[in-house]
Structures are given as C-alpha cells and as structure tokens.
Motif scaffolding. Sequence first.
Motif, PDB file in Angstrom:
ATOM      1  N   VAL A 160       0.856  -1.267  -0.039  1.00  0.00           N
ATOM      2  CA  VAL A 160      -0.165  -0.133  -0.050  1.00  0.00           C
ATOM      3  C   VAL A 160       0.924   1.099  -0.074  1.00  0.00           C
ATOM      4  CG1 VAL A 160      -2.054  -1.098   1.188  1.00  0.00           C
ATOM      5  CG2 VAL A 160      -0.130  -0.128   2.582  1.00  0.00           C
ATOM      6  N   ARG A 161       0.197   2.520  -0.454  1.00  0.00           N
ATOM      7  CA  ARG A 161       1.064   3.578  -0.609  1.00  0.00           C
ATOM      8  C   ARG A 161       1.292   4.239   0.701  1.00  0.00           C
ATOM      9  NH1 ARG A 161      -1.754   6.924  -5.471  1.00  0.00           N
ATOM     10  NH2 ARG A 161      -1.884   5.246  -6.767  1.00  0.00           N
ATOM     11  N   GLU A 162       0.509   3.917   1.786  1.00  0.00           N
ATOM     12  CA  GLU A 162       0.578   4.626   2.993  1.00  0.00           C
ATOM     13  C   GLU A 162      -0.003   3.440   4.238  1.00  0.00           C
ATOM     14  OE1 GLU A 162      -0.575   8.419   5.596  1.00  0.00           O
ATOM     15  OE2 GLU A 162      -0.624   8.710   3.476  1.00  0.00           O
TER      16      GLU A 162
ATOM     17  N   GLY B  68      -2.008   1.934   7.047  1.00  0.00           N
ATOM     18  CA  GLY B  68      -3.531   2.332   7.190  1.00  0.00           C
ATOM     19  C   GLY B  68      -4.337   2.877   6.400  1.00  0.00           C
ATOM     20  N   LYS B  69      -3.903   2.999   5.187  1.00  0.00           N
ATOM     21  CA  LYS B  69      -4.686   3.533   4.058  1.00  0.00           C
ATOM     22  C   LYS B  69      -4.711   2.382   3.139  1.00  0.00           C
ATOM     23  CE  LYS B  69      -4.177   8.272   4.876  1.00  0.00           C
ATOM     24  NZ  LYS B  69      -3.798   9.521   4.267  1.00  0.00           N
ATOM     25  N   PRO B  70      -6.083   2.292   2.329  1.00  0.00           N
ATOM     26  CA  PRO B  70      -6.236   1.096   1.518  1.00  0.00           C
ATOM     27  C   PRO B  70      -5.756   1.220  -0.030  1.00  0.00           C
ATOM     28  CG  PRO B  70      -8.324   2.525   1.594  1.00  0.00           C
ATOM     29  CD  PRO B  70      -7.241   2.859   2.539  1.00  0.00           C
ATOM     30  N   GLU B  71      -5.249   2.395  -0.157  1.00  0.00           N
ATOM     31  CA  GLU B  71      -4.763   2.740  -1.466  1.00  0.00           C
ATOM     32  C   GLU B  71      -3.445   1.994  -2.159  1.00  0.00           C
ATOM     33  OE1 GLU B  71      -5.191   5.453   0.327  1.00  0.00           O
ATOM     34  OE2 GLU B  71      -7.006   6.024  -0.355  1.00  0.00           O
ATOM     35  N   PRO B  72      -3.379   0.941  -2.957  1.00  0.00           N
ATOM     36  CA  PRO B  72      -2.470   0.181  -3.417  1.00  0.00           C
ATOM     37  C   PRO B  72      -1.256   0.651  -4.091  1.00  0.00           C
ATOM     38  CG  PRO B  72      -4.031  -0.172  -4.853  1.00  0.00           C
ATOM     39  CD  PRO B  72      -4.545   0.661  -3.862  1.00  0.00           C
TER      40      PRO B  72
END
Length: 82
Positions: free
Chosen positions: A52-54, A56-60
């Motif tokens: 993931v990009r960050e 705790g966040k879902p953006e792959p």
Amino acid sequence: MVSLIVAGLLLLGAEVDVARHAEEARRVWEVPGVAVAVVKDDKVIYLAGHGVRELGKPEPVTPRTTFQIASTSKAFTTTALA
C-alpha cells in the motif's frame, strides 16, 4: 540486496517469483509498499506494485505510483554519468 539478485536472475532469463521476492524485501525493509520494474533489452519484463501507499490506508502501490526519493537522484545521476 535481495532485489538486485532477483533482477540479475531475471535479466539472465531465469524463472523467478518476483512478487514473492518483492514482498520479502518489503517485509525486511519494513516499508508499506514498493513498485518494481525490470527492463531487459529495452523491453519491460516485469512491472508491478506491491503493498500500500501509506500504512493504515487502502490505496495500493501501482507501477505508476510516485515516491519521494529525496536527494538520491543526485547519486543516480552521478552514477549514470560515470
């Protein structure tokens, strides 16, 4: 270092599970995500994002994800000119 060995094996034509090695490197380096590209003879032979990009966040992470690389571009440029 593991990633450089994997890239070398790929360039030699070996069958390598790049995704597995990328995940292992991500775990060892404790980073949330990486983008991997391997190019041989001007042809992309592997291109993928992992993680993931960050945290705790879902953006792959995708092959188009941009990363902040700070001053490392100076070393890349110097190496390319050498």
